[in-house]
Structures are given as structure tokens and as C-alpha cells.
Design a protein around this motif. Structure first.
Motif, mmCIF file in Angstrom:
data_model
loop_
_atom_site.group_PDB
_atom_site.id
_atom_site.type_symbol
_atom_site.label_atom_id
_atom_site.label_comp_id
_atom_site.label_asym_id
_atom_site.label_seq_id
_atom_site.Cartn_x
_atom_site.Cartn_y
_atom_site.Cartn_z
ATOM 1 N N GLN A 57 8.340 10.770 -7.997
ATOM 2 C CA GLN A 57 8.123 10.196 -6.741
ATOM 3 C C GLN A 57 6.953 8.973 -6.792
ATOM 4 O O GLN A 57 7.168 7.693 -6.285
ATOM 5 C CB GLN A 57 7.214 11.023 -5.591
ATOM 6 C CG GLN A 57 6.891 10.703 -4.166
ATOM 7 C CD GLN A 57 6.185 11.619 -3.479
ATOM 8 O OE1 GLN A 57 5.516 12.419 -3.806
ATOM 9 N NE2 GLN A 57 6.444 11.395 -2.177
ATOM 10 N N GLU A 60 8.841 5.872 -8.122
ATOM 11 C CA GLU A 60 9.649 5.299 -7.118
ATOM 12 C C GLU A 60 8.753 4.606 -6.293
ATOM 13 O O GLU A 60 9.121 3.476 -5.849
ATOM 14 C CB GLU A 60 10.207 6.305 -6.245
ATOM 15 C CG GLU A 60 11.600 6.925 -6.902
ATOM 16 C CD GLU A 60 12.080 8.280 -6.485
ATOM 17 O OE1 GLU A 60 11.508 8.641 -5.288
ATOM 18 O OE2 GLU A 60 13.096 9.022 -6.798
ATOM 19 N N SER A 63 7.731 1.420 -7.982
ATOM 20 C CA SER A 63 9.054 0.576 -7.995
ATOM 21 C C SER A 63 8.994 -0.275 -6.664
ATOM 22 O O SER A 63 9.193 -1.462 -6.872
ATOM 23 C CB SER A 63 10.384 1.183 -8.212
ATOM 24 O OG SER A 63 11.468 0.217 -8.075
#
Length: 226
Positions: A57, A60, A63
Motif C-alpha cells: 500500500q 502504491e 507511485s
């Protein structure tokens, strides 16, 4: 526009800082679960999966930041100065996972040691390649051409803007490679270890991160000599 209006970069930063605060709280809770997990194989595997998802998580969300403004990842305002000084391509070096495993994991079998050495060699090689890519980006940032791009043209995309877009894209690719290597190194190590050994490694990794953060925040409060 109001003088108090926030920019997209400020909104992105605030959004990640709010996520990171909650992530750290979950981090502490998961660490306590690791430290108190029973010897039962199934229970250990369940907590291990929760911790790995926790880190996924985080990658992500990073990102998302890279897509919005990758420069934030290379000078993260949500970290202390000490934490930032330890970063490699926006986070800790993947080889740190192997060093923590050496210190925390007990009773490697000869086969496990051989596999860990192979992962260590692969990781160090990949780190060198990514470091070289980052050095190339840094050289381009300091090039005379980049430094000379200061022209402003109203209503048009200037050469400066195009160069900045190219720089952001290059940094984003390097950041993605760094995060991919961190994730793949952890995955390879976990595949080698037994569940009890993986619990030992993950607990050591999470404790290390919390200790560094606590120390960094303390240094920011009292100064490096405090």
C-alpha cells in the motif's frame, strides 16, 4: 485567486502526509502483532500477509505521488532530516533487507544461505545499475543546456517546460525501478525463509524503521548534538 489557495503540489503533499500518518499508526499495530504472534503456522502466515500488504500500500501511494510530482519523493517533507539522509532513490536500499535478515534471522540452513547469497549478488548488481541511471539523470540536470533553458513564452509550451517534463519522467522511471527492486528483494527473501524466520525479519525491518523515525524526529527537535 485567493492568496490562501493551495497549489496541486501542496494538495498532493498534504494528502500523502495524511496517508503516511495513518500508515505509521498501522505500522506500529502490525509490529505488535508480529511480536506477539503465536507459533501457529497459519496465524504467522496471516500476519505476514498483512505486513506485506501494508508495505505494498505504501508503494502504491508513493507511485501516486510520483505521478503527481516526483520531486517530492527525492526531498520528502514528511521525513526528518536524518531519515532523508539515509534514503537511496527515495527510500531505503533494498540490500538493507538482507543485512537485517543476517542480524535478525536465526538458524539458516546451508541451502537458505546459498539462496540468500544469490539474492544478495542480484540485488547489489541491480542497485549499481539503478544508481548509474540516477547519476545520468543528475548529470543532465546540471548540463549547460538544462541550465540555459530560462526562456518564457506566454501561451506556449517553452523549451524549458519540455525539458522539465523530460526530467520528471526520467526521475519517475528511476524511482519506479528502485521501488520494484525493493519489492522483488523482499519477495525473494520471504520465499527463502520459513514463516517463523519471516516474522523475525519483518519485525526487525519494522523496528528499524520506527527507531530511525523516532531518532530523526528527536534530532529535528533538539538539533544533531542533542
Amino acid at each position: 485567486m485567493s492568496m490562501f489557495a493551495t497549489t496541486p503540489k501542496q494538495n498532493l503533499q498534504k494528502s500523502f502526509e495524511a496517508f503516511y500518518e495513518g500508515w505509521l499508526a498501522r505500522h506500529e499495530n502490525l509490529l505488535q502483532q508480529l511480536l506477539s504472534v503465536s507459533p501457529d503456522d497459519a496465524e504467522q502466515r496471516m500476519v505476514i500477509e498483512q505486513v506485506l500488504c501494508h508495505y505494498q500500500q505504501f508503494l502504491e501511494e508513493k507511485s501516486n505521488v510520483a505521478n503527481g510530482d516526483v520531486f517530492l519523493l527525492f526531498s520528502p517533507p514528511w521525513l526528518s532530516a536524518y531519515e532523508s539522509s539515509l534514503l537511496w532513490i527515495g527510500d531505503y536500499k533494498p540490500s538493507l533487507i538482507l543485512r537485517l535478515a543476517d542480524c535478525a534471522v536465526k538458524s539458516f540452513t546451508p541451502e537458505q544461505r546459498d539462496k540468500m547469497e544469490r539474492v544478495r549478488d542480484e540485488t547489489k548488481r541491480a542497485e549499481r545499475e539503478i544508481s548509474e541511471a540516477m547519476a545520468s539523470v543528475q548529470e543532465s540536470m546540471a548540463s549547460p543546456r538544462m541550465l540555459a533553458l530560462v526562456r518564457e513564452v506566454d501561451g506556449e509550451i517553452t523549451e524549458q517546460e519540455l525539458a522539465l517534463r523530460g526530467l520528471k519522467e526520467a526521475l519517475k522511471k528511476v524511482s519506479e525501478r528502485g521501488d520494484a527492486l525493493r519489492a522483488s528483494t523482499m519477495r525473494k527473501v520471504v520465499e527463502i525463509l520459513s514463516p517463523p524466520q519471516t516474522v523475525q525479519l519483518l519485525a526487525a525491518t519494522m523496528r528499524f524503521q520506527m527507531r530511525v523515525r523516532k531518532h530523526g524526529l528527536h534530532r529535528d527537535e533538539v538539533g544533531p548534538s542533542g
